[in-house]
Design an enzyme around this catalytic site. Structure first.
Site, PDB file in Angstrom:
ATOM      1  N   GLY A 251       0.823  -1.214   0.000  1.00 44.82           N
ATOM      2  CA  GLY A 251       0.000   0.000   0.000  1.00 44.82           C
ATOM      3  C   GLY A 251       0.851   1.256   0.000  1.00 44.82           C
ATOM      4  N   PHE A 252       0.197   2.378   0.207  1.00 43.40           N
ATOM      5  CA  PHE A 252       0.868   3.681   0.184  1.00 43.40           C
ATOM      6  C   PHE A 252       1.948   3.747   1.289  1.00 43.40           C
ATOM      7  CE2 PHE A 252       0.065   8.120   2.099  1.00 43.40           C
ATOM      8  CZ  PHE A 252       1.191   8.664   1.493  1.00 43.40           C
TER       9      PHE A 252
ATOM     10  N   ASP B 100       0.244  -8.737   1.674  1.00 45.06           N
ATOM     11  CA  ASP B 100      -0.789  -7.814   1.180  1.00 45.06           C
ATOM     12  C   ASP B 100      -1.746  -8.605   0.288  1.00 45.06           C
ATOM     13  OD1 ASP B 100      -0.517  -4.379   0.698  1.00 45.06           O
ATOM     14  OD2 ASP B 100      -2.106  -5.543  -0.267  1.00 45.06           O
TER      15      ASP B 100
ATOM     16  N   GLY C 247      -3.779  -2.098  -2.009  1.00 50.87           N
ATOM     17  CA  GLY C 247      -2.353  -2.044  -2.352  1.00 50.87           C
ATOM     18  C   GLY C 247      -2.151  -2.417  -3.805  1.00 50.87           C
TER      19      GLY C 247
ATOM     20  N   ASP D 143      -4.550 -12.191   2.428  1.00 53.03           N
ATOM     21  CA  ASP D 143      -5.432 -11.340   3.227  1.00 53.03           C
ATOM     22  C   ASP D 143      -5.153 -11.645   4.700  1.00 53.03           C
ATOM     23  OD1 ASP D 143      -7.549 -10.079   4.476  1.00 53.03           O
ATOM     24  OD2 ASP D 143      -9.025 -10.690   2.968  1.00 53.03           O
TER      25      ASP D 143
ATOM     26  N   ASN E 278      -4.732 -11.868  13.945  1.00 51.37           N
ATOM     27  CA  ASN E 278      -3.773 -12.745  13.262  1.00 51.37           C
ATOM     28  C   ASN E 278      -2.362 -12.162  13.275  1.00 51.37           C
ATOM     29  OD1 ASN E 278      -5.727 -14.659  12.658  1.00 51.37           O
ATOM     30  ND2 ASN E 278      -6.298 -13.653  10.736  1.00 51.37           N
TER      31      ASN E 278
ATOM     32  N   GLY F 290      -1.057 -12.616  16.658  1.00 51.74           N
ATOM     33  CA  GLY F 290      -0.750 -14.040  16.855  1.00 51.74           C
ATOM     34  C   GLY F 290       0.594 -14.387  16.229  1.00 51.74           C
TER      35      GLY F 290
ATOM     36  N   TYR G  94     -14.505   1.926  10.406  1.00 52.42           N
ATOM     37  CA  TYR G  94     -13.055   2.125  10.435  1.00 52.42           C
ATOM     38  C   TYR G  94     -12.616   2.512  11.844  1.00 52.42           C
ATOM     39  CZ  TYR G  94      -8.400   3.852   9.210  1.00 52.42           C
ATOM     40  OH  TYR G  94      -7.038   4.040   9.136  1.00 52.42           O
TER      41      TYR G  94
ATOM     42  N   THR H  15      -1.773  11.662   6.114  1.00 50.06           N
ATOM     43  CA  THR H  15      -0.457  11.605   5.471  1.00 50.06           C
ATOM     44  C   THR H  15      -0.647  11.663   3.955  1.00 50.06           C
ATOM     45  OG1 THR H  15       0.224  10.212   7.300  1.00 50.06           O
ATOM     46  CG2 THR H  15       1.685  10.258   5.402  1.00 50.06           C
TER      47      THR H  15
END
Ligand code: UDP
Length: 313
Positions: A11-12, A32, A37, A56, A99, A102, A145, A175
């Protein structure tokens, strides 16, 4: 050679972090699912020290070999994306963070979560220190979100206190910079592309709402400094010197691009925060970090990365 996992590494922010870690001599495993992304962001990383795993993070993450650091950046960070895929946003914040934690626990790796200024919601305290608990509408459109990140912080802190995982929490403020997706939808990239394309800049509401904008290189330095520190409590990473109204941002982008575009006003999204500026006292004191790149310089660098020259003042 330490090994770092970067979720959301294509991603960015993730791809810039991969660059930085490789420069620092790390082996990097980028995880990713290429939803937001893109392989383009990491196409230049042909290094033997770099590995891409198409996965994922909502599914358990199994990786061979030792891991020293887990930077968990995977998320749908733009309002356009989390409104398009609200359940995916909740899942990546909850199952995805579970995850990633973990993985860090199993590998005995240090863990950093990229949390967000959105945990402060539409803030009633200004600027926002880390001690502010926020003003979030849990069932509003942005809740998918904001609450996912708030839950992710709670999970991270619990893995620290109950499971002994060595964790860090970065609260990232707006950002901008190269590799933001063209159709990402966030104000900075939207305005830049509209200005370059000679299209009207779409300011939502009356444009009086503010954001504080941090250039990507400053942000990445801040994340790395936080991971390198001993701090477990949340730390704001953002640029308090550049709190601008969205109308001012649109005007600045028009000036720097030398565009002749006009500004048009469109409906303000529901629950859109009115103000936002980080209090970075903790980052300054604990990390010795502060942003260095001002808004005009940052926008100029971004334009150059797109092969364009900023207009003369
Ligand atoms: N915004 C805007 N025009 C756009 C995109 C966004 O005026 O084309 C506004 C948006 O309503 C918000 C601010 O810009 O007030 C910042 O939005 P962005 O999506 O960049 O990030 P946010 O801080 O809201 O997560």
């Amino acid at each position: 050679m330490p090994t770092s996992v970067v979720t959301g590494g294509a991603g960015f922010l993730g791809s810039h972090l991969c660059d930085h870690l490789l420069e620092q001599g790390h082996q990097v495993i980028c995880v990713d699912n290429l939803d937001t992304g893109s392989l383009e962001n990491i196409a230049h990383l042909r290094d033997d020290a770099f590995r891409f795993v198409n996965q994922d993070v909502v599914e358990p993450i199994h990786l061979d070999g030792p891991v020293d650091f887990v930077f968990h950046l995977a998320a749908l960070a733009s309002p356009v994306d989390y409104l398009r895929a609200p359940l995916a946003s909740l899942k990546v914040g909850s199952y995805g963070t579970h995850n990633a934690l973990g993985l860090a626990k199993y590998k005995r790796a240090r863990f950093l979560i990229s949390s967000t200024s959105e945990v402060y919601g539409d803030p009633q305290v200004h600027p926002q220190p880390e001690t502010y608990w926020g003003n979030v509408n849990p069932i509003g459109p942005r809740g998918v979100y904001d609450e996912a990140k708030r839950y992710a912080e709670a999970l991270t802190m619990t893995y620290h206190t109950q499971q002994g995982v060595d964790t860090r929490i970065a609260r990232i403020f707006n950002t901008y910079g190269p590799r933001m997706r063209r159709n990402d939808g966030r104000a900075s990239v939207q305005f830049l592309n509209q200005a370059i394309g000679g299209k009207p800049l779409t300011v939502y509401g009356d444009g009086s709402q503010t954001r504080s904008l941090c250039y990507v290189d400053d942000l990445i330095r801040g994340l790395y400094a936080l991971m390198s520190s001993d701090e477990h409590l949340p730390v704001n990473i953002g640029n308090p010197d550049h709190e601008v109204t969205m109308l001012e941002l649109a005007q600045t982008v028009i000036r720097i691009t030398g565009s002749t575009s006009e500004i048009v006003f469109e409906a303000l999204p529901i629950d859109d925060p009115q103000i936002r500026r980080p209090d970075i006292t903790r980052a300054r004191e604990i990390l010795g970090w502060a942003p260095e790149i001002d808004l005009e310089e940052g926008l100029g660098r971004w334009l150059k990365a797109l092969g364009r020259e900023p207009a003369k003042a």
